[in-house]
Design a protein around this motif. Structure first.
Motif, PDB file in Angstrom:
ATOM      1  N   ILE A 119       0.838  -1.200   0.000  1.00  0.00           N
ATOM      2  CA  ILE A 119       0.000   0.000   0.000  1.00  0.00           C
ATOM      3  C   ILE A 119       0.876   1.255   0.000  1.00  0.00           C
ATOM      4  CG2 ILE A 119      -1.652   1.339   1.371  1.00  0.00           C
ATOM      5  CD1 ILE A 119      -2.913  -1.338   2.189  1.00  0.00           C
ATOM      6  N   ALA A 120       1.938   1.239   0.803  1.00  0.00           N
ATOM      7  CA  ALA A 120       2.853   2.392   0.843  1.00  0.00           C
ATOM      8  C   ALA A 120       3.530   2.592  -0.510  1.00  0.00           C
ATOM      9  CB  ALA A 120       3.892   2.201   1.940  1.00  0.00           C
ATOM     10  N   GLY A 121       3.934   1.494  -1.161  1.00  0.00           N
ATOM     11  CA  GLY A 121       4.531   1.591  -2.492  1.00  0.00           C
ATOM     12  C   GLY A 121       3.561   2.150  -3.506  1.00  0.00           C
ATOM     13  N   LEU A 122       2.319   1.704  -3.436  1.00  0.00           N
ATOM     14  CA  LEU A 122       1.289   2.224  -4.337  1.00  0.00           C
ATOM     15  C   LEU A 122       1.096   3.721  -4.127  1.00  0.00           C
ATOM     16  CD1 LEU A 122      -1.110   1.899  -6.311  1.00  0.00           C
ATOM     17  CD2 LEU A 122      -2.510   1.380  -4.318  1.00  0.00           C
ATOM     18  N   MET A 123       1.031   4.140  -2.880  1.00  0.00           N
ATOM     19  CA  MET A 123       0.849   5.565  -2.587  1.00  0.00           C
ATOM     20  C   MET A 123       2.058   6.377  -3.051  1.00  0.00           C
ATOM     21  SD  MET A 123      -1.043   5.232   1.079  1.00  0.00           S
ATOM     22  CE  MET A 123      -1.330   6.968   1.334  1.00  0.00           C
ATOM     23  N   ALA A 124       3.261   5.817  -2.906  1.00  0.00           N
ATOM     24  CA  ALA A 124       4.467   6.518  -3.355  1.00  0.00           C
ATOM     25  C   ALA A 124       4.465   6.691  -4.872  1.00  0.00           C
ATOM     26  CB  ALA A 124       5.715   5.764  -2.904  1.00  0.00           C
ATOM     27  N   VAL A 125       4.120   5.633  -5.594  1.00  0.00           N
ATOM     28  CA  VAL A 125       4.072   5.717  -7.058  1.00  0.00           C
ATOM     29  C   VAL A 125       3.029   6.751  -7.492  1.00  0.00           C
ATOM     30  CG1 VAL A 125       3.416   4.444  -9.142  1.00  0.00           C
ATOM     31  CG2 VAL A 125       4.984   3.421  -7.518  1.00  0.00           C
ATOM     32  N   CYS A 126       1.889   6.765  -6.835  1.00  0.00           N
ATOM     33  CA  CYS A 126       0.847   7.732  -7.186  1.00  0.00           C
ATOM     34  C   CYS A 126       1.286   9.159  -6.875  1.00  0.00           C
ATOM     35  CB  CYS A 126      -0.454   7.395  -6.463  1.00  0.00           C
ATOM     36  SG  CYS A 126      -1.239   5.905  -7.094  1.00  0.00           S
ATOM     37  N   ALA A 127       1.969   9.351  -5.751  1.00  0.00           N
ATOM     38  CA  ALA A 127       2.449  10.695  -5.402  1.00  0.00           C
ATOM     39  C   ALA A 127       3.505  11.173  -6.394  1.00  0.00           C
ATOM     40  CB  ALA A 127       3.016  10.693  -3.987  1.00  0.00           C
ATOM     41  N   ILE A 128       4.432  10.297  -6.759  1.00  0.00           N
ATOM     42  CA  ILE A 128       5.451  10.659  -7.740  1.00  0.00           C
ATOM     43  C   ILE A 128       4.807  10.933  -9.093  1.00  0.00           C
ATOM     44  CG2 ILE A 128       7.424   9.751  -9.045  1.00  0.00           C
ATOM     45  CD1 ILE A 128       8.209   8.262  -6.429  1.00  0.00           C
ATOM     46  N   GLY A 129       3.825  10.123  -9.452  1.00  0.00           N
ATOM     47  CA  GLY A 129       3.123  10.332 -10.715  1.00  0.00           C
ATOM     48  C   GLY A 129       2.369  11.649 -10.756  1.00  0.00           C
ATOM     49  N   ALA A 130       1.742  12.006  -9.643  1.00  0.00           N
ATOM     50  CA  ALA A 130       1.032  13.287  -9.590  1.00  0.00           C
ATOM     51  C   ALA A 130       2.002  14.448  -9.722  1.00  0.00           C
ATOM     52  CB  ALA A 130       0.251  13.394  -8.282  1.00  0.00           C
ATOM     53  N   TYR A 131       3.182  14.307  -9.126  1.00  0.00           N
ATOM     54  CA  TYR A 131       4.193  15.355  -9.229  1.00  0.00           C
ATOM     55  C   TYR A 131       4.734  15.462 -10.658  1.00  0.00           C
ATOM     56  CZ  TYR A 131       8.572  17.865  -8.604  1.00  0.00           C
ATOM     57  OH  TYR A 131       9.596  18.753  -8.728  1.00  0.00           O
ATOM     58  N   LYS A 132       5.002  14.305 -11.273  1.00  0.00           N
ATOM     59  CA  LYS A 132       5.592  14.308 -12.616  1.00  0.00           C
ATOM     60  C   LYS A 132       4.575  14.604 -13.722  1.00  0.00           C
ATOM     61  CE  LYS A 132       9.622  11.486 -11.910  1.00  0.00           C
ATOM     62  NZ  LYS A 132      10.490  10.519 -12.549  1.00  0.00           N
ATOM     63  N   TYR A 133       3.299  14.610 -13.372  1.00  0.00           N
ATOM     64  CA  TYR A 133       2.268  14.867 -14.386  1.00  0.00           C
ATOM     65  C   TYR A 133       2.465  16.233 -15.030  1.00  0.00           C
ATOM     66  CZ  TYR A 133      -2.298  15.394 -16.532  1.00  0.00           C
ATOM     67  OH  TYR A 133      -3.312  15.593 -17.435  1.00  0.00           O
ATOM     68  N   LYS A 134       2.895  17.200 -14.245  1.00  0.00           N
ATOM     69  CA  LYS A 134       3.108  18.548 -14.787  1.00  0.00           C
ATOM     70  C   LYS A 134       4.267  18.594 -15.774  1.00  0.00           C
ATOM     71  CE  LYS A 134       1.354  21.376 -11.036  1.00  0.00           C
ATOM     72  NZ  LYS A 134       1.680  22.443 -10.086  1.00  0.00           N
ATOM     73  N   HIS A 135       5.232  17.693 -15.621  1.00  0.00           N
ATOM     74  CA  HIS A 135       6.458  17.737 -16.428  1.00  0.00           C
ATOM     75  C   HIS A 135       6.527  16.568 -17.406  1.00  0.00           C
ATOM     76  CE1 HIS A 135       7.660  20.751 -13.541  1.00  0.00           C
ATOM     77  NE2 HIS A 135       7.463  19.887 -12.559  1.00  0.00           N
ATOM     78  N   ARG A 136       5.393  16.161 -17.936  1.00  0.00           N
ATOM     79  CA  ARG A 136       5.372  14.996 -18.820  1.00  0.00           C
ATOM     80  C   ARG A 136       5.767  15.338 -20.246  1.00  0.00           C
ATOM     81  NH1 ARG A 136       0.139  16.663 -18.453  1.00  0.00           N
ATOM     82  NH2 ARG A 136      -1.080  16.605 -20.360  1.00  0.00           N
ATOM     83  N   GLY A 137       5.900  16.610 -20.587  1.00  0.00           N
ATOM     84  CA  GLY A 137       6.308  17.015 -21.926  1.00  0.00           C
ATOM     85  C   GLY A 137       5.194  16.820 -22.934  1.00  0.00           C
ATOM     86  N   ALA A 138       5.549  16.248 -24.081  1.00  0.00           N
ATOM     87  CA  ALA A 138       4.584  16.065 -25.168  1.00  0.00           C
ATOM     88  C   ALA A 138       3.797  14.764 -25.035  1.00  0.00           C
ATOM     89  CB  ALA A 138       5.314  16.093 -26.506  1.00  0.00           C
ATOM     90  N   MET A 139       4.054  13.987 -23.997  1.00  0.00           N
ATOM     91  CA  MET A 139       3.367  12.702 -23.818  1.00  0.00           C
ATOM     92  C   MET A 139       1.883  12.946 -23.539  1.00  0.00           C
ATOM     93  SD  MET A 139       4.021   9.720 -20.962  1.00  0.00           S
ATOM     94  CE  MET A 139       5.754   9.686 -21.251  1.00  0.00           C
ATOM     95  N   SER A 140       1.035  12.168 -24.173  1.00  0.00           N
ATOM     96  CA  SER A 140      -0.401  12.337 -23.952  1.00  0.00           C
ATOM     97  C   SER A 140      -0.774  11.863 -22.547  1.00  0.00           C
ATOM     98  CB  SER A 140      -1.209  11.561 -24.995  1.00  0.00           C
ATOM     99  OG  SER A 140      -1.079  10.179 -24.766  1.00  0.00           O
ATOM    100  N   THR A 141      -1.866  12.380 -22.044  1.00  0.00           N
ATOM    101  CA  THR A 141      -2.310  12.040 -20.697  1.00  0.00           C
ATOM    102  C   THR A 141      -2.633  10.559 -20.575  1.00  0.00           C
ATOM    103  OG1 THR A 141      -3.195  14.258 -20.409  1.00  0.00           O
ATOM    104  CG2 THR A 141      -4.021  12.573 -18.924  1.00  0.00           C
TER     105      THR A 141
END
Length: 90
Positions: A30-52
């Motif tokens: 569960i902690a790993g899942l939450m960490a991946v989601c938190a990192i993903g939410a942070y990196k969402y702003k810096h995804r570049g040209a990649m589609s959502t």
């Protein structure tokens, strides 16, 4: 059957703590899942040209991989403990 009687008046926190005692790697998953989601939410702003949709698909795969890895390690740990425990009793 293990002789345990299910309790229907058990709160969510009591159930979570009981499950964590029975399976110690569940909170790690569960902690790993939450960490991946938190990192993903942070990196969402810096995804570049990649589609959502592609970004979210990769995030889902990373989250599932983290949980499956934690559960697999937990299963291996449990099997090793049972093997060692049964060897000592023989």
């Amino acid at each position: 059957m293990s002789g345990k009687i299910p309790s229907f008046d058990e709160s969510h926190s009591d159930k979570l703590s009981r499950k964590a005692r029975e399976s110690p790697f569940m909170p790690v998953g569960i902690a790993g899942l939450m960490a991946v989601c938190a990192i993903g939410a942070y990196k969402y702003k810096h995804r570049g040209a990649m589609s959502t949709s592609v970004f979210l698909m990769q995030l889902r795969v990373a989250a599932q991989g983290t949980v499956v890895a934690a559960l697999s390690i937990g299963l291996g740990y449990t099997m090793a403990n049972e093997y060692i425990f049964n060897k000592k009793n023989d």
